[in-house]
Design a protein around this motif. Structure first.
Motif, PDB file in Angstrom:
ATOM      1  N   UNK A  19       0.812  -1.457  -0.043  1.00 37.77           N
ATOM      2  CA  UNK A  19       0.041  -0.222   0.061  1.00 37.77           C
ATOM      3  C   UNK A  19       0.889   1.453  -0.026  1.00 37.77           C
ATOM      4  N   UNK A  20       1.800   1.218   0.635  1.00 37.57           N
ATOM      5  CA  UNK A  20       2.855   2.331   0.770  1.00 37.57           C
ATOM      6  C   UNK A  20       3.580   2.626  -0.668  1.00 37.57           C
ATOM      7  N   UNK A  21       4.062   1.516  -1.147  1.00 35.52           N
ATOM      8  CA  UNK A  21       4.541   1.777  -2.614  1.00 35.52           C
ATOM      9  C   UNK A  21       3.514   2.055  -3.462  1.00 35.52           C
ATOM     10  N   UNK A  22       2.250   1.628  -3.291  1.00 40.19           N
ATOM     11  CA  UNK A  22       1.495   2.009  -4.358  1.00 40.19           C
ATOM     12  C   UNK A  22       1.153   3.565  -4.349  1.00 40.19           C
ATOM     13  N   UNK A  23       0.880   3.998  -2.927  1.00 46.26           N
ATOM     14  CA  UNK A  23       0.565   5.299  -2.959  1.00 46.26           C
ATOM     15  C   UNK A  23       1.681   6.326  -3.271  1.00 46.26           C
ATOM     16  N   UNK A  24       2.794   5.675  -3.368  1.00 48.78           N
ATOM     17  CA  UNK A  24       4.151   6.539  -3.814  1.00 48.78           C
ATOM     18  C   UNK A  24       3.876   6.852  -5.360  1.00 48.78           C
ATOM     19  N   UNK A  25       3.437   5.779  -6.090  1.00 46.09           N
ATOM     20  CA  UNK A  25       3.202   5.463  -7.497  1.00 46.09           C
ATOM     21  C   UNK A  25       2.134   5.934  -8.206  1.00 46.09           C
ATOM     22  N   UNK A  26       0.979   6.191  -7.378  1.00 45.39           N
ATOM     23  CA  UNK A  26      -0.218   6.681  -7.988  1.00 45.39           C
ATOM     24  C   UNK A  26      -0.292   8.182  -7.611  1.00 45.39           C
ATOM     25  N   UNK A  27      -1.212   8.702  -8.665  1.00 48.42           N
ATOM     26  CA  UNK A  27      -1.648  10.200  -8.466  1.00 48.42           C
ATOM     27  C   UNK A  27      -2.688  10.332  -7.142  1.00 48.42           C
ATOM     28  N   UNK A  28      -2.589  11.423  -6.706  1.00 43.38           N
ATOM     29  CA  UNK A  28      -3.305  11.591  -5.467  1.00 43.38           C
ATOM     30  C   UNK A  28      -4.733  11.013  -5.736  1.00 43.38           C
ATOM     31  N   UNK A  29      -5.227  11.489  -6.679  1.00 42.54           N
ATOM     32  CA  UNK A  29      -6.820  11.052  -7.110  1.00 42.54           C
ATOM     33  C   UNK A  29      -7.020   9.624  -7.074  1.00 42.54           C
ATOM     34  N   UNK A  30      -6.130   8.849  -7.168  1.00 43.12           N
ATOM     35  CA  UNK A  30      -6.472   7.217  -7.249  1.00 43.12           C
ATOM     36  C   UNK A  30      -5.974   6.412  -5.977  1.00 43.12           C
ATOM     37  N   UNK A  31      -5.557   7.533  -5.025  1.00 40.97           N
ATOM     38  CA  UNK A  31      -5.048   6.738  -3.645  1.00 40.97           C
ATOM     39  C   UNK A  31      -6.267   5.891  -3.199  1.00 40.97           C
ATOM     40  N   UNK A  32      -7.419   6.005  -3.385  1.00 37.70           N
ATOM     41  CA  UNK A  32      -8.708   5.142  -2.970  1.00 37.70           C
ATOM     42  C   UNK A  32      -8.418   3.619  -3.447  1.00 37.70           C
ATOM     43  N   UNK A  33      -7.467   3.345  -4.341  1.00 39.19           N
ATOM     44  CA  UNK A  33      -7.023   2.186  -4.638  1.00 39.19           C
ATOM     45  C   UNK A  33      -6.208   1.300  -3.481  1.00 39.19           C
ATOM     46  N   UNK A  34      -5.462   2.146  -2.931  1.00 43.88           N
ATOM     47  CA  UNK A  34      -4.737   1.817  -1.679  1.00 43.88           C
ATOM     48  C   UNK A  34      -5.795   1.245  -0.508  1.00 43.88           C
ATOM     49  N   UNK A  35      -6.852   1.772  -0.690  1.00 39.66           N
ATOM     50  CA  UNK A  35      -8.034   1.145   0.329  1.00 39.66           C
ATOM     51  C   UNK A  35      -8.590  -0.267   0.096  1.00 39.66           C
ATOM     52  N   UNK A  36      -8.560  -0.364  -1.247  1.00 37.36           N
ATOM     53  CA  UNK A  36      -9.149  -1.449  -1.697  1.00 37.36           C
ATOM     54  C   UNK A  36      -7.820  -2.523  -1.446  1.00 37.36           C
ATOM     55  N   UNK A  37      -6.690  -2.287  -1.759  1.00 39.61           N
ATOM     56  CA  UNK A  37      -5.474  -3.403  -1.538  1.00 39.61           C
ATOM     57  C   UNK A  37      -5.609  -3.445  -0.078  1.00 39.61           C
ATOM     58  N   UNK A  38      -5.788  -2.590   0.739  1.00 43.49           N
ATOM     59  CA  UNK A  38      -5.602  -2.826   2.342  1.00 43.49           C
ATOM     60  C   UNK A  38      -6.702  -3.807   2.796  1.00 43.49           C
ATOM     61  N   UNK A  39      -7.915  -3.441   2.330  1.00 38.21           N
ATOM     62  CA  UNK A  39      -9.073  -4.355   2.758  1.00 38.21           C
ATOM     63  C   UNK A  39      -9.013  -5.725   2.279  1.00 38.21           C
ATOM     64  N   UNK A  40      -8.312  -5.877   0.999  1.00 35.80           N
ATOM     65  CA  UNK A  40      -8.198  -7.482   0.558  1.00 35.80           C
ATOM     66  C   UNK A  40      -7.011  -8.142   1.143  1.00 35.80           C
ATOM     67  N   UNK A  41      -5.770  -7.338   1.465  1.00 36.72           N
ATOM     68  CA  UNK A  41      -5.031  -8.008   2.394  1.00 36.72           C
ATOM     69  C   UNK A  41      -5.513  -8.352   3.768  1.00 36.72           C
ATOM     70  N   UNK A  42      -6.219  -7.407   4.381  1.00 34.07           N
ATOM     71  CA  UNK A  42      -6.789  -7.875   5.742  1.00 34.07           C
ATOM     72  C   UNK A  42      -7.682  -9.033   5.617  1.00 34.07           C
ATOM     73  N   UNK A  43      -8.419  -8.993   4.557  1.00 33.06           N
ATOM     74  CA  UNK A  43      -9.320 -10.281   4.516  1.00 33.06           C
ATOM     75  C   UNK A  43      -8.565 -11.577   3.952  1.00 33.06           C
ATOM     76  N   UNK A  44      -7.482 -11.600   3.396  1.00 31.34           N
ATOM     77  CA  UNK A  44      -6.543 -12.653   3.371  1.00 31.34           C
ATOM     78  C   UNK A  44      -6.076 -12.977   4.615  1.00 31.34           C
ATOM     79  N   UNK A  45      -5.633 -12.022   5.424  1.00 33.28           N
ATOM     80  CA  UNK A  45      -5.065 -12.620   6.770  1.00 33.28           C
ATOM     81  C   UNK A  45      -6.140 -13.249   7.665  1.00 33.28           C
ATOM     82  N   UNK A  46      -7.402 -12.694   7.392  1.00 33.47           N
ATOM     83  CA  UNK A  46      -8.582 -13.255   8.260  1.00 33.47           C
ATOM     84  C   UNK A  46      -8.665 -14.673   7.612  1.00 33.47           C
ATOM     85  N   UNK A  47      -8.752 -15.074   6.377  1.00 35.58           N
ATOM     86  CA  UNK A  47      -8.849 -16.436   5.877  1.00 35.58           C
ATOM     87  C   UNK A  47      -7.675 -17.158   6.249  1.00 35.58           C
TER      88      UNK A  47
END
Length: 463
Positions: A19-47
């Motif tokens: 998420x940190x690397x993605x935030x560095x690469x994406x423009x600010x208007x696309x940072x919402x993608x980091x939220x999707x990545x974070x939620x997916x990673x947390x869901x994987x951890x739960x699984x």
């Protein structure tokens, strides 16, 4: 040392880095993608955590416990963090550091998971410090707002003191007992004054994570000044981990009667101070913060009877689960109202924002313990465990505080339902609405499925 034993923690760690690397690469208007990545990673951890449920062993040279309480934490911490992630995209949509927020959130959740599973004092210190350092950043994330900076600074100063005392306590216990390993310390901790002092100092560090007296002052400031998603996270996630870690520590020394007595006194003081301080709050976020302090006091009832009755641990985990869901539901309602804080702004809310009003009312009903909401069942389990352990006086204090808390919750809900409508509150919408609905549904499901959930809770700990 099978690395797979820590697969849920590794999933959260790798997602935070990504998420940190993605935030560095994406423009600010696309940072919402980091939220999707974070939620997916947390869901994987739960699984992964679910697939490892049922394990009962120590791993990594005895420093980490794979048991029922760790499994509970591995499910509850990422699950509730996902709800906090859902509140964030709209809230931070204009913040240039939007994407980095998710990395901090995940690192803090990782620290909480490490804390909950710690079976060694050094591992405990590492988890607490990781959770604390990232928490300071989250609390002051709105660095251009004075109240947010004040919240972050108070959190940092109180945390610096509490964590310093924690490390001193670990040194004292290690020096006197000759080990930091829980398996070695279990039932064999000497009762000399230096060791007892060391244990009390370690408890002080954990009281900080829980927001308990006397290191509680950061909680209402963070609830008021931190971004609402961060406030929801910081008033729930560290508490979940701190409750398990504190229970493990108290259970290590059944022969030292001073520890349960200390926890019982802190429990009574915390619930009483939290409720008294909430009585006349005019800021709803500060009111929720002081309510969070009082809820910590109730949770400590189970810790005070750790090991004395078999229902103590299930009662603690059940209560903390329901508290976490309800607290995030309350903050989700506040986020939906764009962080509305003035209590007068909630007048007539049922007509202008019925969903937010209903969610807030259900969250407050759960805090009080009004049947049939799951909060009632959680408190009942705490009272029952406390009475069976012979601490009737603590149960009486808790009942009196529960009645007292009705007053300040009704100060918000009464006008929201019965007062004339004021100017319609602004809505945030988006994924905030999704988190609001999810928390509301989970709270109701917890109520309906209570018996099945209670049966699945662990009754004991490793080592």
């Amino acid at each position: 040392m099978p690395v797979g034993d820590l697969a849920p923690e590794l999933a959260v760690l790798l997602t935070a880095v990504a998420a940190l690397l993605l935030a560095m690469a994406l423009p600010q208007r696309r940072h919402g993608w980091c939220a999707a990545l974070a939620a997916a990673g947390l869901a994987v951890a739960m699984g992964i955590a679910w697939s490892q449920a049922g394990a009962a062993r120590l791993t990594f040279s005895g420093t980490f416990a794979l048991d029922g309480a760790t499994t509970w934490a591995r499910l509850a911490i990422p699950g509730l963090t996902i709800l906090c992630v859902g509140m964030s995209p709209r809230w931070f949509s204009t913040d240039r550091r939007h994407g980095e927020f998710y990395a901090m959130l995940l690192f803090s959740a990782l620290g909480a998971m490490a804390m909950a599973g710690a079976a060694d004092l050094m591992q405990l210190v590492m988890g607490i410090l990781l959770s604390s350092v990232t928490g300071y950043v989250l609390a002051a994330y709105h660095r251009d707002w004075e109240i947010s900076l004040e919240a972050g600074m108070k959190y940092f100063l109180v945390g610096a003191l509490a964590n310093a005392l924690l490390v001193i306590g670990v040194v004292l216990v290690m020096g006197m007992a000759g080990s930091t390993d829980y398996a070695t310390l279990a039932g064999a901790i000497p009762g000399d004054p230096l060791t007892v002092t060391g244990l009390a100092l370690i408890l002080m560090g954990l009281f900080f994570k829980l927001g308990a007296v006397p290191v509680h002052t950061w909680v209402p400031d963070v609830a008021e000044g931190a971004p609402v998603p961060a406030a929801a996270f910081l008033t729930v996630i560290p508490k979940l981990a701190g409750a398990v870690a504190l229970y493990r520590l108290v259970a290590l020394a059944p022969g030292i009667a001073a520890l349960p007595i200390l926890v019982a006194l802190v429990s009574a003081a915390t619930m009483t101070l939290g409720n008294l301080s909430a009585l006349w709050q005019e800021d709803v976020r500060r009111l929720i913060g002081w309510s969070s302090v009082s809820q910590t006091g109730y949770a400590l009832m189970a810790v005070a009877v750790a090991g004395a009755v078999p229902e103590a641990l299930p009662a603690l985990l059940a209560f903390m689960t329901v508290y976490g869901i309800a607290n995030i539901l309350a903050f989700a309602a506040v986020a939906q109202l764009r962080g509305l804080t003035d209590i007068e702004g909630y007048r007539g809310l049922i007509r202008s924002q019925p969903l937010a009003a209903i969610a807030l009312a259900l969250a407050f009903m759960s805090f009080v313990g009004i049947p049939p909401i799951a909060g009632f069942l959680g408190k009942f389990a705490l009272f029952l465990a406390t009475l069976e352990a012979g601490l009737a006086w603590l149960a009486v204090v808790a009942v009196a505080n529960t009645v007292l808390s009705l007053f300040y919750y009704l100060r918000v809900i009464g006008p929201a339902v019965f007062a004339a409508d004021t100017d319609p509150a602004a809505r945030l919408g988006g994924t905030v609405l999704g988190s609001l609905w999810a928390a509301l549904i989970v709270l109701l499901l917890t109520t309906v499925l209570w018996a099945a959930g209670w049966a699945a809770l662990p009754a004991g700990l490793l080592p």
